[in-house]
Design a protein around this motif. Structure first.
Motif, mmCIF file in Angstrom:
data_model
loop_
_atom_site.group_PDB
_atom_site.id
_atom_site.type_symbol
_atom_site.label_atom_id
_atom_site.label_comp_id
_atom_site.label_asym_id
_atom_site.label_seq_id
_atom_site.Cartn_x
_atom_site.Cartn_y
_atom_site.Cartn_z
ATOM 1 N N ILE A 77 0.841 -1.197 0.000
ATOM 2 C CA ILE A 77 0.000 0.000 0.000
ATOM 3 C C ILE A 77 0.877 1.249 0.000
ATOM 4 C CG2 ILE A 77 -1.917 -1.132 1.187
ATOM 5 C CD1 ILE A 77 -0.943 0.176 3.808
ATOM 6 N N PRO A 78 0.330 2.399 -0.413
ATOM 7 C CA PRO A 78 1.087 3.651 -0.352
ATOM 8 C C PRO A 78 1.321 4.102 1.094
ATOM 9 C CG PRO A 78 -0.756 3.813 -1.898
ATOM 10 C CD PRO A 78 -0.966 2.566 -1.102
ATOM 11 N N TYR A 79 2.372 4.848 1.291
ATOM 12 C CA TYR A 79 2.739 5.372 2.611
ATOM 13 C C TYR A 79 1.583 6.129 3.266
ATOM 14 C CZ TYR A 79 5.487 8.199 5.983
ATOM 15 O OH TYR A 79 5.989 8.812 7.103
ATOM 16 N N GLU A 80 0.885 6.935 2.477
ATOM 17 C CA GLU A 80 -0.180 7.777 3.038
ATOM 18 C C GLU A 80 -1.402 6.980 3.483
ATOM 19 O OE1 GLU A 80 -0.301 8.225 -1.539
ATOM 20 O OE2 GLU A 80 1.209 8.102 0.058
ATOM 21 N N PHE A 81 -1.471 5.698 3.139
ATOM 22 C CA PHE A 81 -2.604 4.857 3.547
ATOM 23 C C PHE A 81 -2.319 4.050 4.819
ATOM 24 C CE2 PHE A 81 -4.571 4.317 -0.981
ATOM 25 C CZ PHE A 81 -4.784 5.687 -1.027
ATOM 26 N N ILE A 82 -1.135 4.186 5.379
ATOM 27 C CA ILE A 82 -0.759 3.355 6.530
ATOM 28 C C ILE A 82 -1.705 3.555 7.703
ATOM 29 C CG2 ILE A 82 0.987 2.972 8.321
ATOM 30 C CD1 ILE A 82 3.130 3.401 6.218
ATOM 31 N N VAL A 104 7.512 2.400 0.914
ATOM 32 C CA VAL A 104 8.555 3.421 0.867
ATOM 33 C C VAL A 104 7.907 4.806 0.905
ATOM 34 C CG1 VAL A 104 10.456 4.410 -0.452
ATOM 35 C CG2 VAL A 104 10.088 1.940 -0.457
ATOM 36 N N PRO A 105 8.273 5.632 1.897
ATOM 37 C CA PRO A 105 7.789 7.014 1.931
ATOM 38 C C PRO A 105 8.591 7.845 0.924
ATOM 39 C CG PRO A 105 8.763 6.362 4.052
ATOM 40 C CD PRO A 105 9.113 5.325 3.052
ATOM 41 N N PRO A 117 11.085 11.076 4.864
ATOM 42 C CA PRO A 117 11.591 11.415 6.200
ATOM 43 C C PRO A 117 12.868 12.269 6.199
ATOM 44 C CG PRO A 117 10.859 9.142 6.172
ATOM 45 C CD PRO A 117 10.848 9.629 4.750
ATOM 46 N N LEU A 118 13.610 12.255 5.090
ATOM 47 C CA LEU A 118 14.770 13.143 4.990
ATOM 48 C C LEU A 118 14.358 14.551 4.589
ATOM 49 C CD1 LEU A 118 17.463 10.904 3.223
ATOM 50 C CD2 LEU A 118 17.312 11.512 5.651
ATOM 51 N N GLU A 119 13.263 14.660 3.853
ATOM 52 C CA GLU A 119 12.768 15.957 3.406
ATOM 53 C C GLU A 119 11.895 16.624 4.467
ATOM 54 O OE1 GLU A 119 13.468 17.258 0.161
ATOM 55 O OE2 GLU A 119 14.932 15.629 0.234
ATOM 56 N N PRO A 125 9.863 6.639 9.130
ATOM 57 C CA PRO A 125 9.978 5.519 8.183
ATOM 58 C C PRO A 125 8.695 4.695 8.171
ATOM 59 C CG PRO A 125 11.973 5.713 9.490
ATOM 60 C CD PRO A 125 10.968 6.655 10.090
ATOM 61 N N ALA A 126 8.402 4.100 7.033
ATOM 62 C CA ALA A 126 7.135 3.381 6.871
ATOM 63 C C ALA A 126 6.962 2.246 7.872
ATOM 64 C CB ALA A 126 7.036 2.847 5.443
#
Length: 225
Positions: A77-82, A104-105, A117-119, A125-126
């Protein structure tokens, strides 16, 4: 073994289903059960052509229902759906179900693909987010961040690649490593505890940037000595 793939109608989900159905019962998921069942029927038809004999199967169901009796749950799934997805799954999985995050975020900016997470220092992290929402943390592992879905779906192809695994429980890591090793040419490499998952996740945007700028198709990672 029963393996559930949340978000299993995408390319990675198809690849995992085709690779593991030879020995295991795989359930691919979608927010809509009918969509998952249709995808599963297509995957099963391809699997029957790929394997002369099969001990496993491929079925489809909605993302939440499929999780109830799985031994391993892959979160494709996408990061934003976690938050939303894991919040619903948490009460519908067995406590001994292994939860795998290949998430992967990642975003894209003027420079190329970037690790979120670096930006944005406010983002995690996911796999850390998954572990917070799907306790106990010990059952959560991260893996498969640098695997090409094109190669994964081609069952006649050996991947000739490594995948880095992060997890806190040695027995959980060992069980996932066995599954990884069943995929032709894919080697599990233990990176360390789940706290190091960012080191594996950040490799995805790195690979995509290298591939785009150097005109590489479907690159992977392999350690040599």
């Amino acid at each position: 073994m029963k393996i559930g793939i949340v978000g299993g109608t995408g390319g990675m989900g198809e690849g995992f289903a085709l690779r593991w159905c030879a020995k295991h019962d795989v359930i691919v998921g979608s927010r809509e059960a009918q969509k998952a069942k249709e995808a599963a029927a297509n995957y099963m038809a391809a699997a029957k052509q790929a394997y002369p004999s099969m001990a496993g199967s491929i079925a489809g169901d909605d993302n939440i229902s499929l999780a109830k009796d799985c031994d391993v749950l892959i979160l494709s799934i996408p990061y934003e759906f976690i938050d939303d997805t894991c919040g619903k799954l948490a009460g519908n999985t067995r406590s001994d179900c292994i939860v795998v995050s290949p998430i992967v975020p990642m975003t894209r900016n003027d420079n190329g693909f970037a690790y979120i997470p670096l930006e944005d220092k406010g983002k995690k992290p996911a796999a850390e987010l998954v572990a917070e929402r799907m306790a106990p943390r010990s059952r959560v592992v991260s893996a498969f961040h640098t695997i090409s879905e094109v190669k994964l779906k081609n069952t006649a192809l050996s991947l000739d690649a490594d995948t880095f695994i992060c997890g806190d429980d040695a027995a959980v890591v060992a069980r996932l490593s066995e599954l990884v090793s069943e995929i032709s040419g894919l080697r599990p490499v233990y990176l360390g505890p789940l706290a190091l998952t960012y080191q594996a996740e950040v490799l995805t945007p790195m690979l995509l940037n290298a591939a785009r700028r150097n005109k590489m198709k479907n690159p992977g990672v392999k350690l040599t000595t």
